[in-house]
Enzyme design. Sequence first.
Site, mmCIF file in Angstrom:
data_model
loop_
_atom_site.group_PDB
_atom_site.id
_atom_site.type_symbol
_atom_site.label_atom_id
_atom_site.label_comp_id
_atom_site.label_asym_id
_atom_site.label_seq_id
_atom_site.Cartn_x
_atom_site.Cartn_y
_atom_site.Cartn_z
ATOM 1 N N ASP A 67 0.894 -1.216 0.039
ATOM 2 C CA ASP A 67 0.005 -0.089 -0.072
ATOM 3 C C ASP A 67 0.560 1.255 0.035
ATOM 4 O O ASP A 67 2.008 1.218 0.018
ATOM 5 C CB ASP A 67 -0.968 0.035 1.118
ATOM 6 C CG ASP A 67 -0.265 -0.509 2.419
ATOM 7 O OD1 ASP A 67 0.920 -0.465 2.713
ATOM 8 O OD2 ASP A 67 -1.187 -0.626 3.490
ATOM 9 N N ASN A 136 -7.562 -2.646 14.210
ATOM 10 C CA ASN A 136 -9.040 -2.814 13.797
ATOM 11 C C ASN A 136 -9.047 -4.144 13.064
ATOM 12 O O ASN A 136 -10.086 -4.370 12.350
ATOM 13 C CB ASN A 136 -9.680 -1.642 13.336
ATOM 14 C CG ASN A 136 -9.047 -1.176 11.905
ATOM 15 O OD1 ASN A 136 -7.881 -1.802 11.452
ATOM 16 N ND2 ASN A 136 -9.345 -0.364 11.227
ATOM 17 N N HIS A 138 -7.274 -4.714 10.242
ATOM 18 C CA HIS A 138 -6.949 -4.488 8.725
ATOM 19 C C HIS A 138 -5.999 -4.944 8.435
ATOM 20 O O HIS A 138 -4.963 -5.196 9.140
ATOM 21 C CB HIS A 138 -6.985 -2.984 8.480
ATOM 22 C CG HIS A 138 -5.825 -2.139 8.731
ATOM 23 N ND1 HIS A 138 -5.938 -0.626 9.175
ATOM 24 C CD2 HIS A 138 -4.405 -2.455 8.944
ATOM 25 C CE1 HIS A 138 -4.658 -0.244 9.509
ATOM 26 N NE2 HIS A 138 -3.958 -1.164 9.499
ATOM 27 N N GLU A 143 -9.896 -1.812 5.385
ATOM 28 C CA GLU A 143 -10.502 -1.635 6.546
ATOM 29 C C GLU A 143 -11.762 -2.587 6.791
ATOM 30 O O GLU A 143 -11.997 -3.178 5.753
ATOM 31 C CB GLU A 143 -10.923 -0.120 6.429
ATOM 32 C CG GLU A 143 -9.663 0.772 6.193
ATOM 33 C CD GLU A 143 -8.933 1.130 7.541
ATOM 34 O OE1 GLU A 143 -8.750 0.188 8.358
ATOM 35 O OE2 GLU A 143 -8.019 2.124 7.536
HETATM 36 C C1 F6R Z 1 1.274 -1.300 6.112
HETATM 37 C C2 F6R Z 1 0.168 -2.396 6.217
HETATM 38 C C3 F6R Z 1 -0.728 -2.213 7.439
HETATM 39 C C4 F6R Z 1 0.236 -2.423 8.752
HETATM 40 C C5 F6R Z 1 -0.787 -2.202 9.906
HETATM 41 C C6 F6R Z 1 0.165 -2.408 11.288
HETATM 42 O O1 F6R Z 1 1.863 -1.559 4.734
HETATM 43 O O2 F6R Z 1 0.086 -3.040 5.688
HETATM 44 O O3 F6R Z 1 -1.803 -3.135 7.416
HETATM 45 O O4 F6R Z 1 0.682 -3.768 8.617
HETATM 46 O O5 F6R Z 1 -1.204 -1.007 10.156
HETATM 47 O O6 F6R Z 1 1.068 -1.412 11.471
HETATM 48 P P1 F6R Z 1 2.087 -1.415 12.686
HETATM 49 O O7 F6R Z 1 3.012 -2.602 12.325
HETATM 50 O O8 F6R Z 1 2.609 -0.224 12.683
HETATM 51 O O9 F6R Z 1 1.309 -2.052 13.919
#
Ligand code: F6R
Length: 245
Positions: A67, A136, A138, A143
């Site tokens: 992303d 959450n 995701h 989301e």
């Molecule tokens: C980012 C991504 C997100 C993160 C998620 C957890 O490329 O795919 O889904 O994996 O937001 O983020 P952290 O590791 O910062 O807790």
Amino acid sequence: MKVIIAETAEEMSRKAAEFFADRIRSKPDITLGLATGGTPENMYALLAEKCENEGLDFSHVKTYNLDEYAGLAPDHDQSYRYFMNVKLFNNLNIDKANTHVLSGQAEDLEKECAEFEQKIKEAGGVDLQLLGIGNNGHIAFNEPGSSSDSRTRVVDLTESTIKANSRFFENENDVPKQALSMGIGTIREANEILLIASGSGKADTVQQTLEGPVTEDVPASLVRDHDNITFIIDKEAASKLEGEY
Ligand code: F6R
């Protein structure tokens, strides 16, 4: 589904780095799907160390990131392209031309997403996809409410994700409200998936992902039945699991 519980976040990172290194050694021209965020940072540092000290060779490796924020330039210090360059690519013997991150500044964002899907197809698909997980539930920026057959597209970020990610920005208003994200259907097409999680803040969502209903309300639950998926999670993130692993 395989679940590996590590004693600490450090051990999670070591095991995940070894998991990746093993797959790269077996297939030097492997296509990796990569994630950003706090969770993989240490694992990326360990992969860079393996490249430098153990000769782990990235010269034929191709990568596709999950992303990118809409609107951020590649050299913006919060863009995911910048993160990947600084945390990983600059520290490997990888050809940057083989590293692919969606462009948040493309004139036509939907076209950018469609072309990204096409590039993955032409590369023969993703061999190994790394996933983190949001508070959450995701995965990438899929989301809650994202469908299991969703494709790479422009998405609106939820308030909870904007809040969680504001820790990296000077102020919450600077966090982009939209992103480009691989879809859950796209992610599910990878040959193999590794999901990593650490810390007590992820305990509820890890429990729902592994043991709750398969539901769009917890997007990560939609990949749990993938036929080649491994979870490496630390003890804190595993603390609310009820089953034996
Ligand atoms: C980012 C991504 C997100 C993160 C998620 C957890 O490329 O795919 O889904 O994996 O937001 O983020 P952290 O590791 O910062 O807790």
